[in-house]
Write an enzyme that holds these catalytic residues in place. Structure first.
Site, mmCIF file in Angstrom:
data_model
loop_
_atom_site.group_PDB
_atom_site.id
_atom_site.type_symbol
_atom_site.label_atom_id
_atom_site.label_comp_id
_atom_site.label_asym_id
_atom_site.label_seq_id
_atom_site.Cartn_x
_atom_site.Cartn_y
_atom_site.Cartn_z
ATOM 1 N N THR A 185 0.863 -1.185 0.000
ATOM 2 C CA THR A 185 0.000 0.000 0.000
ATOM 3 C C THR A 185 0.900 1.236 0.000
ATOM 4 O O THR A 185 2.073 1.161 0.382
ATOM 5 C CB THR A 185 -0.877 0.044 1.265
ATOM 6 N N GLU A 330 -5.596 -3.708 -1.573
ATOM 7 C CA GLU A 330 -6.031 -4.936 -0.898
ATOM 8 C C GLU A 330 -7.114 -5.689 -1.674
ATOM 9 O O GLU A 330 -7.416 -6.829 -1.374
ATOM 10 C CB GLU A 330 -6.580 -4.600 0.500
ATOM 11 N N LYS A 438 -15.497 16.141 11.952
ATOM 12 C CA LYS A 438 -16.581 16.105 12.930
ATOM 13 C C LYS A 438 -16.696 17.483 13.558
ATOM 14 O O LYS A 438 -15.848 17.888 14.341
ATOM 15 C CB LYS A 438 -16.337 15.032 13.979
ATOM 16 N N TRP A 443 -21.028 14.826 11.540
ATOM 17 C CA TRP A 443 -20.047 14.445 10.524
ATOM 18 C C TRP A 443 -20.223 15.288 9.260
ATOM 19 O O TRP A 443 -21.338 15.562 8.842
ATOM 20 C CB TRP A 443 -20.214 12.972 10.143
#
Ligand code: AMP
Length: 539
Positions: A185, A330, A438, A443
């Protein structure tokens, strides 16, 4: 049980054999580092790949399961490595050349690479890694002049390595579940982690990419592989391309928009893949220097959200279909893709673009679900938000030699992406969990705000991040890159956003910057941006 089907292992070797058997005349075109073009056929590539497989066994003494790294651009030699290393049982490990020296060194050592194939254009960078590369016994140079100057010890030239080998090769018995590729990654948080791909997962993933609900690639296509071979194996295109019998075009190090448009124009490309940043650049180039691209029909985009405004620009203005896909290292990477279905064609066009801007529906072979904070699985109602979890035959079940709590007890991979799925199965990513804002307990989705700001004609790029705030704990900040010298009127922009957003969701602070910092694979680097603005100094 009697009477069942044959069971022939799904391997990349069988893709190579198929390409040579059925489409030996198809072309592979590379732009060399010096700008000249290299062109040969699948059959030529096949012969050289088998020579390479022989050389890996005979000269380099690679054993099945050994990791063999590449440090290279997209080119024909790299394609030969993609097939030649797994052909003899080795694991092809492309190294991301845009990471830091420390990260690359960590990866080479973690993977215990025995041999590294290095492109000569990248020697100055790799020499810094080589000091601390513990397990590397041999370097092989691609595209290197005879009088190359390098501090690397123990190197040979690629052409010398394969020159006197045979063009026939006996594959070892290959278990379809054995490893063929390894990609790490890009490591925006913590150390990079390895995803080990099997022959089987790569084969199934390649078929999935070519399926009609994904890229729908065929032997009538010419694919331009812009996604680097060091990033999630170029999104599997070297395998899906050959399985489809498509011509392939490899841009080498020439990734600037002008060079890419030239390739689109001169090599008859029908489909190309790339991250949104690439498509922003190509669009600007096409606007500034309009060109006819009659063959170019479709672009695949992913790796980051494709702004709706850019989707509209390509589809409406240029008549090029946008296939917006989502995935991760992944997940090989293809997970979902967004296309219109026949019942959408009656919708107003604006709504059609809305659909394409979503991350899309699961490609057959992949399952996704949304898990809420309390562990409950969210309904597919287009609004209940949670973490996206995924499973399927080309999703890792663990990281390579690293323990991780990214896996659920019942066998799903926790992506770290946050979003929802609607009644029609379309997934929308609202954020990476670490990028969520937040504010006052509510959110805020940075992606939705970015999309809205990027719809402004004077805005080229917009990245929204959280900055600390005494009262609300966090507030959104929008960093904007303009197309030219003219800046949009911020008050007007905010007013326009009021139609789609609650007041608290609209950033208080807008800053103008020259460029949004990018990660090694061209995505907005919000970690870097947060660092720049964390203490409020730069505002
Ligand atoms: P990588 O492993 O470097 O390819 O990064 C995977 C991550 O890129 C995903 O977890 C997402 O956060 C992001 N990503 C990939 N495709 C998309 C997309 N179409 N829209 C939004 N984010 C995406």
């Amino acid at each position: 049980m009697d009477g069942l089907m044959m069971n022939i292992p799904l391997t990349t070797n069988s893709i190579l054999e198929y390409g040579n058997r059925v489409f030996p005349y198809k072309k592979i075109i590379t732009k060399n580092p010096d700008g000249s073009m290299h062109e040969y056929t699948y059959h030529d590539m096949y012969n050289r790949t088998l020579k390479l497989a022989n050389a890996l066994v005979n000269k380099l003494k690679i054993k099945p399961g050994d990791r063999v790294a590449t440090f290279a651009w997209n080119n024909y030699q790299h394609l030969e490595l993609y097939y030649g290393i797994p052909a003899m049982g080795g694991v092809c490990h492309p190294l991301n050349l845009r990471l830091s020296v420390d990260q690359i060194t960590f990866i080479v050592n973690h993977a215990e690479d025995r041999v590294v194939f290095v492109d000569a254009t990248l020697l100055p960078l790799f020499e810094k890694v080589a000091h601390n590369a513990k397990n590397v016994e041999q370097y092989v140079l691609l595209n290197a002049p005879r009088d190359v100057k390098t501090t690397l010890e123990n190197y040979i030239f690629y052409e010398d390595l394969i020159a006197d080998e045979k063009t026939s090769f006996t594959y070892p018995e290959t278990d379809e579940n054995s490893a063929m590729g390894l990609c790490y990654t890009s490591g925006t948080t913590g150390d990079p982690k390895g995803a080990l791909y099997s022959h089987r997962s790569t084969y199934l993933h390649a078929q999935a990419i070519n399926s009609p609900n994904a890229l729908c690639t065929s032997s009538n296509d010419t694919l331009l592989l812009i996604v680097p071979q060091f990033h999630v194996m170029a999104w599997g295109a070297p395998f899906s391309g050959m399985l489809a019998g498509a011509n392939m075009v490899l841009p080498g190090p020439h990734l600037n928009p002008k060079a890419l448009v030239e390739l689109l124009e001169n090599t008859g490309v029908t489909i190309a893949n790339g991250v949104p940043t690439i498509w922003m650049g190509v669009y600007d180039e096409l606007k500034n220097n309009p060109r006819e691209l009659p063959a170019f029909k479709k672009l695949a985009v992913g790796g980051a959200a494709m702004p709706k405004s850019l989707i509209i620009a390509y589809m409406k203005e240029l008549g090029i279909e946008v296939l917006h896909a989502w995935g991760m290292t992944e997940t090989s990477p293809l997970g979902t893709a967004s296309r219109l279905q026949v019942h959408h064609f009656n919708l107003p066009v604006e709504e059609q673009y809305e659909i394409i801007a979503r991350q899309g529906v699961e490609i057959a072979g992949i399952e996704i679900r949304i898990t809420q904070e309390d562990g409950a699985i969210a309904p597919r109602d287009g609004k209940t938000v949670g973490e996206i979890e995924v499973r399927g035959n080309w999703v890792i079940k663990e990281y390579y030699k690293i323990k991780s709590d990214n896996f659920t007890k019942d066998g799903w991979f926790k992506t770290g992406d946050v979003g929802h799925i609607n009644e029609e199965g379309y997934m929308t990513i609202t954020d990476r969990s670490k990028d969520l804002i937040k504010s006052g307990g509510e959110w805020i989705s940075s992606l939705e705000i970015e999309n809205a700001i990027m719809a402004h004609p004077l805005v080229k790029e917009a990245a929204v991040i959280a900055i600390p705030d005494k009262k609300w704990s966090e507030r959104p900040l929008a960093a904007i890159v303009t197309r030219g010298d003219k800046k949009p009127d911020i008050e007007e922009l905010k007013e326009a956003m009021r139609y789609a957003f609650a007041k608290y969701q609209i950033p208080d602070v807008f800053v103008f910057i020259d460029e949004v910092p990018k990660t090694s694979v061209g995505k907005f680097d919000k970690k870097q941006l947060r660092k720049m603005y964390a203490d409020g100094k730069l505002i």
